[in-house]
Design a protein around this motif. Structure first.
Motif, mmCIF file in Angstrom:
data_model
loop_
_atom_site.group_PDB
_atom_site.id
_atom_site.type_symbol
_atom_site.label_atom_id
_atom_site.label_comp_id
_atom_site.label_asym_id
_atom_site.label_seq_id
_atom_site.Cartn_x
_atom_site.Cartn_y
_atom_site.Cartn_z
ATOM 1 N N ALA A 101 -9.496 9.856 7.862
ATOM 2 C CA ALA A 101 -10.226 10.762 8.750
ATOM 3 C C ALA A 101 -11.269 10.002 9.570
ATOM 4 O O ALA A 101 -11.449 10.273 10.767
ATOM 5 N N ARG A 104 -9.508 7.840 12.187
ATOM 6 C CA ARG A 104 -9.075 8.657 13.327
ATOM 7 C C ARG A 104 -10.257 8.979 14.239
ATOM 8 O O ARG A 104 -10.131 8.939 15.470
ATOM 9 N N GLN A 105 -11.398 9.255 13.646
ATOM 10 C CA GLN A 105 -12.593 9.554 14.433
ATOM 11 C C GLN A 105 -12.984 8.359 15.300
ATOM 12 O O GLN A 105 -13.333 8.511 16.476
ATOM 13 N N GLN A 109 -7.546 10.010 19.344
ATOM 14 C CA GLN A 109 -6.275 10.680 19.089
ATOM 15 C C GLN A 109 -5.065 9.936 19.644
ATOM 16 O O GLN A 109 -3.929 10.256 19.288
ATOM 17 N N THR A 128 -1.827 16.379 4.626
ATOM 18 C CA THR A 128 -2.927 16.982 5.386
ATOM 19 C C THR A 128 -3.745 15.943 6.157
ATOM 20 O O THR A 128 -4.759 16.295 6.776
ATOM 21 N N LEU A 129 -3.326 14.697 6.136
ATOM 22 C CA LEU A 129 -4.104 13.641 6.786
ATOM 23 C C LEU A 129 -3.681 13.449 8.242
ATOM 24 O O LEU A 129 -2.520 13.651 8.593
ATOM 25 N N PRO A 130 -4.619 13.017 9.096
ATOM 26 C CA PRO A 130 -4.314 12.804 10.521
ATOM 27 C C PRO A 130 -3.654 11.450 10.778
ATOM 28 O O PRO A 130 -4.214 10.566 11.428
#
Length: 220
Positions: A101, A104-105, A109, A128-130
């Motif tokens: 997370a 990704r931040q 994206q 559930t992970l990006p």
């Protein structure tokens, strides 16, 4: 990032024991042979050298893009800071690296994030992970990965393919003898180190692997 083909199909992971000259030669020849993605893997702890090697490979990939119009993503192993420093296409994280997370931040994206998966629980948690893809490790016994939790084998890979919503890159002990069975089990691609990096002719080795992969069904 717009990628219209399967970038995971033939995923070269570099050998951090090779000199910069050898590394550049291997990647350049492997690109000519048809690899679809490159991960720069450095475990020596020297960040300046990591950045230097990554930039050399990025130059090779940029030259290939100019010549062919085909973009081959550059992925950095473990280090989000190095990925940012060289403006790589993404990062591949292990379970003990920066949390997904947060990565990704920091990356945004439009960058690719891959995550190494070594247990079925990690596989379930990844839903559930990006992330963009998973690296299932290790499929078979390999000298390049030590202290492994799991050897998935073909049966484990088949099960993972039914569970994961993400593309699966099969990692560990993969060579021309088991490529067909790995792809038939549901992998979207294979990560290769020694079979290309240590080949007498990396271009021919990559082309041969790609030809085998292309005869099997895979997701586009």
């Amino acid at each position: 990032m717009t990628i219209t083909h399967n970038p995971y199909l033939l995923y070269l992971v570099t050998d951090d024991q090779q000199s910069i000259t050898t590394l550049e030669h291997v990647v350049r020849e492997a690109v000519a042979g048809g690899i679809t993605m490159v991960q720069v893997r450095e475990k020596q702890g020297d960040i300046r050298t990591f950045i230097q090697r990554a930039l050399i490979i990025k130059t090779v990939l940029q030259q290939a893009y100019i010549a062919t119009g085909h973009h081959i993503p550059l992925i950095i192993n473990d280090r989000v800071d190095v990925a940012l420093a060289v403006d790589a296409d993404g990062v591949h994280l292990g379970q003990s690296d920066m949390p997904v997370a947060l990565a990704r931040q920091l990356l945004g994206q439009d960058k690719l994030i891959g995550l190494s998966i070594e247990t079925e629980q990690q596989l379930l948690d990844s839903a559930t992970l990006p992330i963009d893809y998973i690296g299932l490790s290790a499929i078979f016994t390999t000298a390049t990965k030590s202290n492994l939790i799991t050897h998935w084998g073909i049966t484990g890979l088949q099960r993972a393919a039914t569970i994961s919503q993400f593309p699966i890159v099969a990692i560990g002990g993969i060579n021309h003898t088991n490529l067909s069975s790995v792809m038939a089990a549901g992998a979207d691609g294979v990560a290769i180190v020694s079979a290309i990096s240590h080949a007498d002719d990396p271009r021919q080795a990559a082309a041969g692997i790609l030809a085998t992969l292309s005869t099997n069904k895979y997701k586009q």
